[in-house]
Design an enzyme around this catalytic site. Structure first.
Site, PDB file in Angstrom:
ATOM      1  N   ASP A 144      87.636   0.668  59.320  1.00 44.03           N
ATOM      2  CA  ASP A 144      86.718  -0.443  59.075  1.00 44.03           C
ATOM      3  C   ASP A 144      86.166  -0.936  60.402  1.00 44.03           C
ATOM      4  O   ASP A 144      86.822  -0.830  61.436  1.00 44.03           O
ATOM      5  CB  ASP A 144      87.459  -1.587  58.368  1.00 44.03           C
ATOM      6  N   GLY A 145      84.963  -1.479  60.360  1.00 44.53           N
ATOM      7  CA  GLY A 145      84.360  -2.017  61.567  1.00 44.53           C
ATOM      8  C   GLY A 145      83.394  -1.063  62.235  1.00 44.53           C
ATOM      9  O   GLY A 145      82.842  -1.375  63.280  1.00 44.53           O
ATOM     10  N   CYS A 146      83.189   0.095  61.635  1.00 45.13           N
ATOM     11  CA  CYS A 146      82.249   1.076  62.178  1.00 45.13           C
ATOM     12  C   CYS A 146      80.976   1.057  61.329  1.00 45.13           C
ATOM     13  O   CYS A 146      81.046   0.910  60.111  1.00 45.13           O
ATOM     14  CB  CYS A 146      82.858   2.473  62.156  1.00 45.13           C
ATOM     15  N   ALA A 147      79.842   1.211  61.983  1.00 49.59           N
ATOM     16  CA  ALA A 147      78.573   1.223  61.260  1.00 49.59           C
ATOM     17  C   ALA A 147      78.451   2.475  60.392  1.00 49.59           C
ATOM     18  O   ALA A 147      77.859   2.444  59.319  1.00 49.59           O
ATOM     19  CB  ALA A 147      77.408   1.152  62.238  1.00 49.59           C
ATOM     20  N   SER A 148      79.015   3.572  60.847  1.00 52.86           N
ATOM     21  CA  SER A 148      78.979   4.813  60.078  1.00 52.86           C
ATOM     22  C   SER A 148      80.339   5.026  59.414  1.00 52.86           C
ATOM     23  O   SER A 148      81.282   4.270  59.638  1.00 52.86           O
ATOM     24  CB  SER A 148      78.621   5.989  60.989  1.00 52.86           C
TER      25      SER A 148
END
Length: 136
Positions: free
Chosen positions: A48-52
């Site tokens: 979690d916390g990634c744009a992709s």
């Protein structure tokens, strides 16, 4: 304290003077990585916390940390490859001691990644550190 594999990446980056060449090299590193088995792309391995979309599958065997990873974005796959160079093969107890910000700063990544990508890298590093700490 960095792994030999990471030092090789640093040396290559020093040779590549232009950031565009470095960016392409990171992408090529991602392309060279084996893809993560689809069976491992599950909510438990998703970062979690990634744009992709990003998945990390850590492994701890005989007190040594390794991981596999994948992403739907080529640059992020390359960043996973960079993190593998930094962390894979370290004793579990050493993973938390790596100053990822400083080490990645040696590559100039801090100045050239978007804030979303930087947040994603931080999320991956946090996941790596937490898994290693739990396994230690």
């Amino acid at each position: 304290m960095a792994q030999e594999a990471f030092e090789d990446i640093v040396e290559t980056f020093e040779f590549l003077e232009d950031w565009e060449d470095r960016y392409r090299h990171v992408i090529d590193m991602g392309k060279a990585m084996d893809p993560l088995d689809d069976a491992l792309k599950v909510p438990a391995t998703k970062v979690d916390g990634c744009a992709s979309q990003v998945w990390l599958h850590p492994k701890a065997a005989d007190g040594v940390f390794t991981f596999e990873g994948d992403s739907d974005a080529m640059i992020v796959r390359g960043l996973i490859a960079v993190l593998k160079g930094l962390y894979s093969g370290l004793p579990l107890a050493e993973v938390g001691k790596v100053d990822a910000v400083a080490e990645l700063g040696r590559l100039g990544l801090n100045e050239h990644l978007s804030s979303q990508r930087s947040n994603g890298v931080r999320a991956m590093v946090e996941r790596i550190r937490n898994v290693a700490a739990s396994a230690a």
